[in-house]
Design a protein around this motif. Sequence first.
Motif, PDB file in Angstrom:
ATOM      1  N   LEU A 272      -4.474   8.556   6.303  1.00 45.25           N
ATOM      2  CA  LEU A 272      -3.266   8.159   5.740  1.00 45.25           C
ATOM      3  C   LEU A 272      -2.990   8.424   4.504  1.00 45.25           C
ATOM      4  CD1 LEU A 272      -1.767   5.722   4.792  1.00 45.25           C
ATOM      5  CD2 LEU A 272      -3.305   4.377   4.283  1.00 45.25           C
ATOM      6  N   THR A 273      -1.890   9.026   4.355  1.00 44.64           N
ATOM      7  CA  THR A 273      -1.384  10.061   2.877  1.00 44.64           C
ATOM      8  C   THR A 273      -0.396   9.059   2.338  1.00 44.64           C
ATOM      9  OG1 THR A 273      -2.351  11.806   4.069  1.00 44.64           O
ATOM     10  CG2 THR A 273      -0.923  12.322   1.966  1.00 44.64           C
ATOM     11  N   ILE A 274      -0.361   9.099   1.323  1.00 44.70           N
ATOM     12  CA  ILE A 274       0.692   8.583   0.435  1.00 44.70           C
ATOM     13  C   ILE A 274       1.394   9.775  -0.452  1.00 44.70           C
ATOM     14  CG2 ILE A 274       1.615   6.945  -1.472  1.00 44.70           C
ATOM     15  CD1 ILE A 274      -0.434   5.144  -0.239  1.00 44.70           C
ATOM     16  N   GLY A 275       2.509  10.254  -0.326  1.00 47.82           N
ATOM     17  CA  GLY A 275       2.860  11.450  -0.926  1.00 47.82           C
ATOM     18  C   GLY A 275       2.863  11.525  -2.321  1.00 47.82           C
ATOM     19  N   SER A 276       2.939  12.805  -3.076  1.00 47.63           N
ATOM     20  CA  SER A 276       3.167  12.863  -4.371  1.00 47.63           C
ATOM     21  C   SER A 276       4.620  12.185  -4.742  1.00 47.63           C
ATOM     22  CB  SER A 276       3.299  14.353  -4.647  1.00 47.63           C
ATOM     23  OG  SER A 276       3.779  14.467  -6.241  1.00 47.63           O
ATOM     24  N   ALA A 277       4.578  11.456  -6.097  1.00 47.82           N
ATOM     25  CA  ALA A 277       5.861  10.839  -6.556  1.00 47.82           C
ATOM     26  C   ALA A 277       6.358   9.874  -5.550  1.00 47.82           C
ATOM     27  CB  ALA A 277       6.733  11.734  -7.095  1.00 47.82           C
ATOM     28  N   THR A 278       5.581   9.256  -4.755  1.00 45.83           N
ATOM     29  CA  THR A 278       5.689   8.237  -3.640  1.00 45.83           C
ATOM     30  C   THR A 278       4.873   6.989  -4.059  1.00 45.83           C
ATOM     31  OG1 THR A 278       6.160   9.725  -2.030  1.00 45.83           O
ATOM     32  CG2 THR A 278       5.830   7.508  -1.280  1.00 45.83           C
ATOM     33  N   SER A 279       5.876   5.829  -3.965  1.00 45.12           N
ATOM     34  CA  SER A 279       5.272   4.520  -4.298  1.00 45.12           C
ATOM     35  C   SER A 279       5.084   3.672  -2.986  1.00 45.12           C
ATOM     36  CB  SER A 279       5.967   3.807  -5.400  1.00 45.12           C
ATOM     37  OG  SER A 279       6.100   4.514  -6.574  1.00 45.12           O
ATOM     38  N   VAL A 280       4.123   2.935  -2.950  1.00 44.80           N
ATOM     39  CA  VAL A 280       3.855   1.828  -2.191  1.00 44.80           C
ATOM     40  C   VAL A 280       3.646   0.516  -2.893  1.00 44.80           C
ATOM     41  CG1 VAL A 280       2.379   0.667  -0.253  1.00 44.80           C
ATOM     42  CG2 VAL A 280       2.849   3.240  -0.264  1.00 44.80           C
ATOM     43  N   ARG A 281       4.270  -0.211  -3.104  1.00 43.81           N
ATOM     44  CA  ARG A 281       4.446  -1.460  -4.127  1.00 43.81           C
ATOM     45  C   ARG A 281       4.955  -2.692  -3.403  1.00 43.81           C
ATOM     46  NH1 ARG A 281       8.501   1.558  -7.863  1.00 43.81           N
ATOM     47  NH2 ARG A 281      10.159   1.522  -6.537  1.00 43.81           N
ATOM     48  N   THR A 282       4.690  -3.893  -3.836  1.00 47.63           N
ATOM     49  CA  THR A 282       5.336  -5.177  -3.736  1.00 47.63           C
ATOM     50  C   THR A 282       4.938  -6.056  -4.835  1.00 47.63           C
ATOM     51  OG1 THR A 282       5.372  -7.127  -1.985  1.00 47.63           O
ATOM     52  CG2 THR A 282       2.943  -6.140  -2.630  1.00 47.63           C
ATOM     53  N   GLY A 283       5.561  -7.480  -4.890  1.00 44.47           N
ATOM     54  CA  GLY A 283       5.625  -8.286  -5.827  1.00 44.47           C
ATOM     55  C   GLY A 283       4.417  -9.097  -5.640  1.00 44.47           C
ATOM     56  N   THR A 284       4.832 -10.301  -4.919  1.00 46.14           N
ATOM     57  CA  THR A 284       3.562 -11.255  -4.547  1.00 46.14           C
ATOM     58  C   THR A 284       2.890 -11.088  -3.283  1.00 46.14           C
ATOM     59  OG1 THR A 284       5.282 -12.497  -3.345  1.00 46.14           O
ATOM     60  CG2 THR A 284       4.818 -12.842  -5.829  1.00 46.14           C
ATOM     61  N   GLY A 285       3.368 -10.108  -2.439  1.00 42.83           N
ATOM     62  CA  GLY A 285       2.771  -9.856  -1.412  1.00 42.83           C
ATOM     63  C   GLY A 285       1.283  -9.098  -1.381  1.00 42.83           C
ATOM     64  N   ALA A 286       0.548  -8.737  -0.262  1.00 45.61           N
ATOM     65  CA  ALA A 286      -0.532  -7.933  -0.325  1.00 45.61           C
ATOM     66  C   ALA A 286      -0.252  -6.797   0.377  1.00 45.61           C
ATOM     67  CB  ALA A 286      -1.432  -8.858   0.523  1.00 45.61           C
TER      68      ALA A 286
END
Length: 340
Positions: A272-286
């Motif tokens: 599992l790779t999350i790239g450079s300058a890339t975001s995985v984000r959420t507010g109230t979620g998990a």
Amino acid sequence: MQRVTATAQYRDAVLSNSAIAQWRDQTEAYMAAAGNNQALNARLGGFSLQPGLDVQSQTDLTLDLAQSLKSASWTQVGSGSKPIWSTQLPDSAGLINALQQVSKTGAIGKSFNNAGSMLVTAFEDGSVSYSLADNSYYYDANPQSPTYRTLFVQIAGNPKNLSDTLVAHNGWDFNLAAKNGADWRYGAGQTPGVLSLRSAGNLAINQNLSDGFALYDDKQLAALLGQSSCFQCLRTQVLQTGLSWSFDLVAGADLSAADPLAVQISSAAGNLTIGSATSVRTGTGAINAAARRHSAGRLVCDDLYRRPHQHRQPLGQPEPRGHQCRLFRRIPVRRRQHRP
């Protein structure tokens, strides 16, 4: 309130802007039908129904939604030595994060800069002028703007006449409403859901996966700050109120298992790779992330976070279990392990 998830499965589907738009409409249809089903609501009792999308792939899966603009309809909105051209991109699943000029052989000849702002001047005669930095682009993400979901590019000539092709890249933003107002919230309670991206091989998140944040321009920031104007304000991601989607990201997934986070025992790689300058984000979620245990299996994260007050791992502390993560705001990343 406790929730029950009604999950739609999409097996070996190609991740694309058009497919995601279709999934949004299908989700809206089945959530509306469920809301009108009295027998179903009676069986739910005190539970509420939320949507789920389970996107599965038997091979590698990459989130990087690229769209060719070769056949797009372009309009010149700027004149003189720095002409600006615009086109509507109503079906983009997320903000345009990259714009490239690509040759017929696939070589990248030029990359445009993502402008933090664009100067728009309205005159008394009703005309409007646009000013944009050299070799840059601007994607209007303000739903109240008359040019919402319009891409502006500072380029010498009509992009349609280029020998090369302009290619726009975007991710998946559950907070970005469609041009017609359709969004990823359902029912009177504006209920979000759960997205699972599960690959039996490698899973690469190369463009942003986001919910609970909106990109505000100077007008939106001025209204937020209670000011009449904010001309010096660059666009900023602003945390939104309300509930947010949750994300399950799984590499080396066991697609036959009931557990959505289950991984394979086989020795095949599942990174599992999350790239450079890339975001995985959420507010109230998990956010749940899982990768198969193996010497070749790893989690590589550049930017994986939830709301600031919800991160669990102290800033500056190493990730648990040796995860290779450099995080802006850290949360524990789950690595599934099979013991012999």
